[in-house]
Design a protein around this motif. Sequence first.
Motif, PDB file in Angstrom:
ATOM      1  N   ARG A 162     -13.983  -8.795  -4.209  1.00 64.76           N
ATOM      2  CA  ARG A 162     -13.280  -7.483  -3.331  1.00 64.76           C
ATOM      3  C   ARG A 162     -14.088  -7.251  -2.313  1.00 64.76           C
ATOM      4  N   LYS A 166       0.913   2.878  -7.130  1.00 61.99           N
ATOM      5  CA  LYS A 166       0.803   1.617  -8.274  1.00 61.99           C
ATOM      6  C   LYS A 166      -0.664   2.522  -9.461  1.00 61.99           C
ATOM      7  N   ARG A 190      -9.916 -13.604  -9.167  1.00 60.77           N
ATOM      8  CA  ARG A 190      -8.817 -14.326 -10.585  1.00 60.77           C
ATOM      9  C   ARG A 190      -9.414 -15.169 -11.601  1.00 60.77           C
ATOM     10  N   GLU A 245       0.566  -1.022  -0.564  1.00 59.33           N
ATOM     11  CA  GLU A 245       0.389  -0.181   0.286  1.00 59.33           C
ATOM     12  C   GLU A 245       1.304   1.050   0.458  1.00 59.33           C
ATOM     13  N   PHE A 266      -7.196  -5.015   4.866  1.00 57.46           N
ATOM     14  CA  PHE A 266      -6.089  -5.216   5.018  1.00 57.46           C
ATOM     15  C   PHE A 266      -4.832  -4.015   5.187  1.00 57.46           C
ATOM     16  N   GLU A 298      -7.543  -6.178  -9.768  1.00 62.50           N
ATOM     17  CA  GLU A 298      -7.634  -7.465  -8.728  1.00 62.50           C
ATOM     18  C   GLU A 298      -7.125  -7.290  -7.339  1.00 62.50           C
ATOM     19  N   PRO A 299      -7.894  -8.064  -6.486  1.00 63.08           N
ATOM     20  CA  PRO A 299      -9.228  -8.629  -6.572  1.00 63.08           C
ATOM     21  C   PRO A 299      -9.896  -7.524  -7.207  1.00 63.08           C
ATOM     22  N   ASP A 318      -3.510  -3.663 -12.114  1.00 64.69           N
ATOM     23  CA  ASP A 318      -3.358  -3.741 -10.639  1.00 64.69           C
ATOM     24  C   ASP A 318      -3.554  -4.894 -10.009  1.00 64.69           C
ATOM     25  N   ARG A 319      -2.257  -5.807 -10.006  1.00 63.07           N
ATOM     26  CA  ARG A 319      -1.728  -6.691  -8.722  1.00 63.07           C
ATOM     27  C   ARG A 319      -1.943  -7.737  -9.985  1.00 63.07           C
ATOM     28  N   MET A 378      -9.474 -15.017  -3.407  1.00 58.71           N
ATOM     29  CA  MET A 378      -8.340 -14.068  -4.473  1.00 58.71           C
ATOM     30  C   MET A 378      -8.180 -14.625  -6.047  1.00 58.71           C
ATOM     31  N   ALA A 415       0.892 -11.193  -5.617  1.00 53.41           N
ATOM     32  CA  ALA A 415       0.232  -9.837  -5.307  1.00 53.41           C
ATOM     33  C   ALA A 415      -0.234 -11.478  -3.490  1.00 53.41           C
ATOM     34  N   SER A 416      -1.144 -12.798  -4.317  1.00 49.21           N
ATOM     35  CA  SER A 416      -1.272 -13.621  -3.539  1.00 49.21           C
ATOM     36  C   SER A 416       0.024 -14.283  -3.250  1.00 49.21           C
ATOM     37  N   TYR A 435       0.941 -11.422  -0.421  1.00 49.35           N
ATOM     38  CA  TYR A 435       0.383 -11.346   0.650  1.00 49.35           C
ATOM     39  C   TYR A 435       0.117 -12.552   1.549  1.00 49.35           C
ATOM     40  N   GLN A 436      -0.859 -13.145   0.694  1.00 49.79           N
ATOM     41  CA  GLN A 436      -1.213 -14.884   1.588  1.00 49.79           C
ATOM     42  C   GLN A 436       0.219 -15.619   1.976  1.00 49.79           C
ATOM     43  N   LEU A 486     -12.584  -7.307   0.972  1.00 49.89           N
ATOM     44  CA  LEU A 486     -11.872  -6.253   2.107  1.00 49.89           C
ATOM     45  C   LEU A 486     -12.605  -5.385   2.770  1.00 49.89           C
TER      46      LEU A 486
HETATM   47  P1  TMP Z   1      -5.745  -2.635  -3.828  1.00 46.27           P
HETATM   48  O1  TMP Z   1      -5.100  -2.228  -2.440  1.00 46.27           O
HETATM   49  O2  TMP Z   1      -3.886  -3.033  -4.591  1.00 46.27           O
HETATM   50  O3  TMP Z   1      -7.353  -2.353  -4.876  1.00 46.27           O
HETATM   51  O4  TMP Z   1      -5.370  -4.183  -3.688  1.00 46.27           O
HETATM   52  C1  TMP Z   1      -6.706  -4.568  -2.326  1.00 46.27           C
HETATM   53  C2  TMP Z   1      -5.857  -5.600  -1.334  1.00 46.27           C
HETATM   54  O5  TMP Z   1      -6.068  -7.058  -1.438  1.00 46.27           O
HETATM   55  C3  TMP Z   1      -4.852  -4.950  -1.224  1.00 46.27           C
HETATM   56  O6  TMP Z   1      -4.402  -4.788   0.346  1.00 46.27           O
HETATM   57  C4  TMP Z   1      -3.858  -6.425  -1.117  1.00 46.27           C
HETATM   58  C5  TMP Z   1      -4.798  -7.282  -1.294  1.00 46.27           C
HETATM   59  N1  TMP Z   1      -4.720  -8.752  -1.951  1.00 46.27           N
HETATM   60  C6  TMP Z   1      -3.892  -9.847  -1.567  1.00 46.27           C
HETATM   61  O7  TMP Z   1      -3.350  -9.280  -0.073  1.00 46.27           O
HETATM   62  N2  TMP Z   1      -3.891 -11.386  -2.446  1.00 46.27           N
HETATM   63  C7  TMP Z   1      -4.137 -10.864  -3.745  1.00 46.27           C
HETATM   64  O8  TMP Z   1      -3.812 -11.863  -4.389  1.00 46.27           O
HETATM   65  C8  TMP Z   1      -4.517  -9.412  -4.426  1.00 46.27           C
HETATM   66  C9  TMP Z   1      -4.782  -9.471  -6.029  1.00 46.27           C
HETATM   67  C10 TMP Z   1      -4.384  -8.143  -3.589  1.00 46.27           C
END
Ligand code: TMP
Length: 208
Positions: free
Chosen positions: A51, A17, A75, A13, A156, A40-41, A96-97, A71, A101-102, A105-106, A55
Amino acid sequence: MKSGGFITVEGIEGAGKSTAIARIRQWLKGKGHDVVVTREPGGTPLGEEIRSLLLAHRQGGMAPETEALLMFAARAEHLRTLIEPALATGQWVVCDRFSDASSAYQGAGRQLGMDQIKVLAQWTHPGLEPDLTLWLDVPVELGLRRANGRSRPDRFESEKAVFFEAVRQGYAQLTAEAPQRIRRIDASADLATVTAGIEAVLERHFND
Ligand code: TMP
Protein backbone atom coordinates in the motif's frame (compact mmCIF):
# COMPACT_ATOMS: atom_id res chain seq x y z
CA MET A 1 -19.10 -25.12 5.27
CA LYS A 2 -19.21 -21.36 4.89
CA SER A 3 -21.59 -19.68 7.29
CA GLY A 4 -19.98 -16.25 7.44
CA GLY A 5 -20.24 -13.61 4.78
CA PHE A 6 -18.12 -11.24 2.73
CA ILE A 7 -19.20 -7.61 2.35
CA THR A 8 -17.21 -5.01 0.45
CA VAL A 9 -17.62 -1.25 0.34
CA GLU A 10 -16.67 0.81 -2.70
CA GLY A 11 -16.74 4.38 -3.94
CA ILE A 12 -14.56 7.29 -4.95
CA GLU A 13 -12.68 9.40 -2.40
CA GLY A 14 -15.00 11.28 -0.05
CA ALA A 15 -17.90 8.82 -0.48
CA GLY A 16 -18.04 8.10 3.28
CA LYS A 17 -16.81 4.51 3.34
CA SER A 18 -15.40 4.64 6.89
CA THR A 19 -18.71 5.72 8.42
CA ALA A 20 -20.58 3.11 6.38
CA ILE A 21 -18.20 0.36 7.46
CA ALA A 22 -18.61 1.26 11.12
CA ARG A 23 -22.38 0.97 10.69
CA ILE A 24 -22.17 -2.37 8.84
CA ARG A 25 -19.92 -3.74 11.59
CA GLN A 26 -22.38 -2.61 14.25
CA TRP A 27 -25.30 -4.16 12.34
CA LEU A 28 -23.54 -7.51 11.99
CA LYS A 29 -22.46 -7.49 15.65
CA GLY A 30 -26.08 -6.82 16.56
CA LYS A 31 -26.97 -10.05 14.75
CA GLY A 32 -24.39 -11.89 16.87
CA HIS A 33 -21.77 -12.37 14.16
CA ASP A 34 -17.99 -12.34 14.52
CA VAL A 35 -16.78 -9.50 12.31
CA VAL A 36 -13.38 -8.77 10.82
CA VAL A 37 -12.99 -5.29 9.34
CA THR A 38 -10.13 -4.86 6.93
CA ARG A 39 -9.04 -2.82 3.91
CA GLU A 40 -7.38 -2.89 0.52
CA PRO A 41 -4.76 -2.31 -0.54
CA GLY A 42 -3.46 -3.53 2.82
CA GLY A 43 -4.95 -5.60 5.60
CA THR A 44 -1.77 -7.64 6.20
CA PRO A 45 1.77 -6.55 7.10
CA LEU A 46 3.03 -7.23 3.55
CA GLY A 47 -0.13 -5.72 2.06
CA GLU A 48 0.39 -2.52 4.05
CA GLU A 49 3.97 -2.31 2.70
CA ILE A 50 2.60 -2.68 -0.83
CA ARG A 51 0.00 0.00 0.00
CA SER A 52 2.79 2.42 0.91
CA LEU A 53 4.45 1.78 -2.46
CA LEU A 54 1.16 2.37 -4.25
CA LEU A 55 0.13 5.56 -2.49
CA ALA A 56 3.50 7.31 -2.34
CA HIS A 57 4.25 10.07 -4.82
CA ARG A 58 7.17 9.15 -7.03
CA GLN A 59 9.04 10.87 -9.79
CA GLY A 60 7.90 9.45 -13.12
CA GLY A 61 4.76 7.95 -11.61
CA MET A 62 3.97 4.24 -11.98
CA ALA A 63 2.99 2.23 -15.06
CA PRO A 64 -0.73 1.35 -14.90
CA GLU A 65 0.11 -2.34 -15.26
CA THR A 66 2.52 -2.16 -12.31
CA GLU A 67 -0.20 -0.46 -10.28
CA ALA A 68 -2.76 -3.14 -11.17
CA LEU A 69 -0.39 -6.00 -10.38
CA LEU A 70 0.63 -4.49 -7.05
CA MET A 71 -3.06 -4.17 -6.14
CA PHE A 72 -3.51 -7.85 -6.88
CA ALA A 73 -0.27 -8.80 -5.11
CA ALA A 74 -1.59 -7.18 -1.95
CA ARG A 75 -4.98 -8.81 -2.57
CA ALA A 76 -3.53 -12.32 -2.96
CA GLU A 77 -1.70 -11.96 0.35
CA HIS A 78 -4.86 -10.60 1.98
CA LEU A 79 -7.00 -13.45 0.65
CA ARG A 80 -4.64 -16.26 1.55
CA THR A 81 -3.70 -15.05 5.03
CA LEU A 82 -6.79 -13.21 6.27
CA ILE A 83 -9.97 -13.26 4.19
CA GLU A 84 -10.17 -16.92 3.26
CA PRO A 85 -9.23 -18.25 6.71
CA ALA A 86 -11.78 -15.93 8.34
CA LEU A 87 -14.58 -17.00 5.99
CA ALA A 88 -13.62 -20.66 6.47
CA THR A 89 -14.20 -20.33 10.20
CA GLY A 90 -17.59 -18.66 9.77
CA GLN A 91 -16.55 -15.07 10.44
CA TRP A 92 -17.92 -12.10 8.56
CA VAL A 93 -15.41 -10.03 6.63
CA VAL A 94 -16.14 -6.39 5.87
CA CYS A 95 -13.56 -5.05 3.45
CA ASP A 96 -12.93 -1.43 2.52
CA ARG A 97 -12.54 -1.99 -1.27
CA PHE A 98 -11.83 -5.19 -3.17
CA SER A 99 -11.46 -6.25 -6.83
CA ASP A 100 -14.23 -3.91 -8.01
CA ALA A 101 -11.87 -1.07 -7.05
CA SER A 102 -9.27 -2.48 -9.42
CA SER A 103 -11.86 -2.71 -12.20
CA ALA A 104 -12.99 0.87 -11.56
CA TYR A 105 -9.62 2.54 -10.86
CA GLN A 106 -7.18 0.55 -13.01
CA GLY A 107 -9.64 -0.83 -15.56
CA ALA A 108 -11.70 2.34 -16.15
CA GLY A 109 -9.65 5.14 -14.52
CA ARG A 110 -6.26 4.05 -15.90
CA GLN A 111 -7.92 2.65 -19.01
CA LEU A 112 -6.43 -0.84 -18.78
CA GLY A 113 -9.88 -2.24 -19.56
CA MET A 114 -12.27 -3.76 -17.05
CA ASP A 115 -12.23 -7.16 -18.81
CA GLN A 116 -8.45 -7.30 -18.44
CA ILE A 117 -8.76 -6.69 -14.70
CA LYS A 118 -11.41 -9.38 -14.41
CA VAL A 119 -8.86 -11.89 -15.74
CA LEU A 120 -6.59 -11.02 -12.80
CA ALA A 121 -9.50 -11.27 -10.36
CA GLN A 122 -10.49 -14.65 -11.76
CA TRP A 123 -6.92 -15.91 -11.34
CA THR A 124 -6.46 -14.47 -7.83
CA HIS A 125 -9.80 -15.54 -6.34
CA PRO A 126 -11.54 -18.12 -8.53
CA GLY A 127 -15.03 -18.80 -7.22
CA LEU A 128 -14.95 -16.09 -4.57
CA GLU A 129 -17.04 -12.95 -4.96
CA PRO A 130 -18.35 -10.69 -2.21
CA ASP A 131 -21.84 -11.69 -1.04
CA LEU A 132 -22.75 -8.02 -1.11
CA THR A 133 -21.01 -4.89 -2.33
CA LEU A 134 -22.20 -1.44 -1.33
CA TRP A 135 -21.29 1.22 -3.85
CA LEU A 136 -21.43 4.59 -2.10
CA ASP A 137 -22.03 6.88 -5.02
CA VAL A 138 -21.27 10.58 -4.86
CA PRO A 139 -20.80 13.13 -7.62
CA VAL A 140 -17.06 13.65 -8.15
CA GLU A 141 -17.11 17.31 -7.17
CA LEU A 142 -18.78 16.56 -3.84
CA GLY A 143 -16.52 13.61 -3.08
CA LEU A 144 -13.37 15.60 -3.78
CA ARG A 145 -14.63 18.52 -1.73
CA ARG A 146 -15.24 16.18 1.24
CA ALA A 147 -11.86 14.45 0.81
CA ASN A 148 -9.95 17.72 0.54
CA GLY A 149 -8.73 19.06 3.81
CA ARG A 150 -7.84 15.62 5.12
CA SER A 151 -4.11 14.88 5.24
CA ARG A 152 -1.75 15.61 2.35
CA PRO A 153 -3.25 14.08 -0.81
CA ASP A 154 -1.71 10.70 -1.77
CA ARG A 155 -0.92 9.64 -5.35
CA PHE A 156 -4.55 8.75 -6.11
CA GLU A 157 -6.12 11.70 -4.29
CA SER A 158 -3.95 13.97 -6.41
CA GLU A 159 -5.65 12.80 -9.60
CA LYS A 160 -7.88 15.21 -11.51
CA ALA A 161 -11.69 15.14 -11.61
CA VAL A 162 -11.69 13.52 -15.07
CA PHE A 163 -9.96 10.44 -13.61
CA PHE A 164 -12.59 10.09 -10.87
CA GLU A 165 -15.39 10.59 -13.43
CA ALA A 166 -14.04 7.55 -15.27
CA VAL A 167 -13.78 5.60 -11.99
CA ARG A 168 -17.38 6.50 -11.15
CA GLN A 169 -18.52 5.37 -14.61
CA GLY A 170 -16.61 2.14 -14.00
CA TYR A 171 -18.57 1.52 -10.79
CA ALA A 172 -21.82 2.29 -12.62
CA GLN A 173 -20.97 -0.28 -15.28
CA LEU A 174 -20.04 -2.94 -12.70
CA THR A 175 -23.33 -2.29 -10.90
CA ALA A 176 -25.29 -2.66 -14.13
CA GLU A 177 -23.52 -5.97 -14.80
CA ALA A 178 -24.09 -7.41 -11.30
CA PRO A 179 -27.22 -5.73 -9.90
CA GLN A 180 -27.90 -8.53 -7.40
CA ARG A 181 -24.48 -8.25 -5.77
CA ILE A 182 -23.66 -4.55 -6.07
CA ARG A 183 -26.11 -2.12 -4.49
CA ARG A 184 -25.83 1.59 -5.17
CA ILE A 185 -26.35 3.91 -2.23
CA ASP A 186 -26.84 7.61 -2.88
CA ALA A 187 -24.05 8.85 -0.64
CA SER A 188 -24.64 12.53 -1.42
CA ALA A 189 -27.55 12.54 1.03
CA ASP A 190 -27.25 13.49 4.71
CA LEU A 191 -25.70 10.98 7.11
CA ALA A 192 -28.99 9.73 8.60
CA THR A 193 -30.45 9.04 5.14
CA VAL A 194 -27.30 7.24 3.96
CA THR A 195 -27.22 5.13 7.14
CA ALA A 196 -30.90 4.23 6.73
CA GLY A 197 -30.23 3.25 3.12
CA ILE A 198 -27.36 0.99 4.14
CA GLU A 199 -29.45 -0.68 6.84
CA ALA A 200 -32.32 -1.26 4.42
CA VAL A 201 -29.96 -2.96 1.95
CA LEU A 202 -28.47 -5.17 4.68
CA GLU A 203 -31.92 -6.18 5.93
CA ARG A 204 -33.15 -7.01 2.45
CA HIS A 205 -30.01 -8.88 1.46
CA PHE A 206 -29.44 -11.02 4.53
CA ASN A 207 -32.84 -11.34 6.20
CA ASP A 208 -34.93 -12.97 3.51
P1 TMP B 1 -8.47 4.16 0.25
O1 TMP B 1 -8.36 5.61 0.04
O2 TMP B 1 -9.85 3.66 0.13
O3 TMP B 1 -7.80 3.69 1.48
O4 TMP B 1 -7.72 3.43 -0.97
C1 TMP B 1 -6.48 3.84 -1.38
C2 TMP B 1 -6.48 4.19 -2.85
O5 TMP B 1 -6.22 3.02 -3.62
C3 TMP B 1 -7.77 4.78 -3.36
O6 TMP B 1 -7.45 5.98 -4.03
C4 TMP B 1 -8.27 3.78 -4.38
C5 TMP B 1 -7.04 3.01 -4.77
N1 TMP B 1 -7.28 1.63 -5.17
C6 TMP B 1 -7.13 1.26 -6.51
O7 TMP B 1 -6.81 2.11 -7.33
N2 TMP B 1 -7.32 -0.04 -6.86
C7 TMP B 1 -7.64 -1.01 -5.95
O8 TMP B 1 -7.80 -2.17 -6.34
C8 TMP B 1 -7.80 -0.63 -4.56
C9 TMP B 1 -8.12 -1.68 -3.56
C10 TMP B 1 -7.61 0.69 -4.22
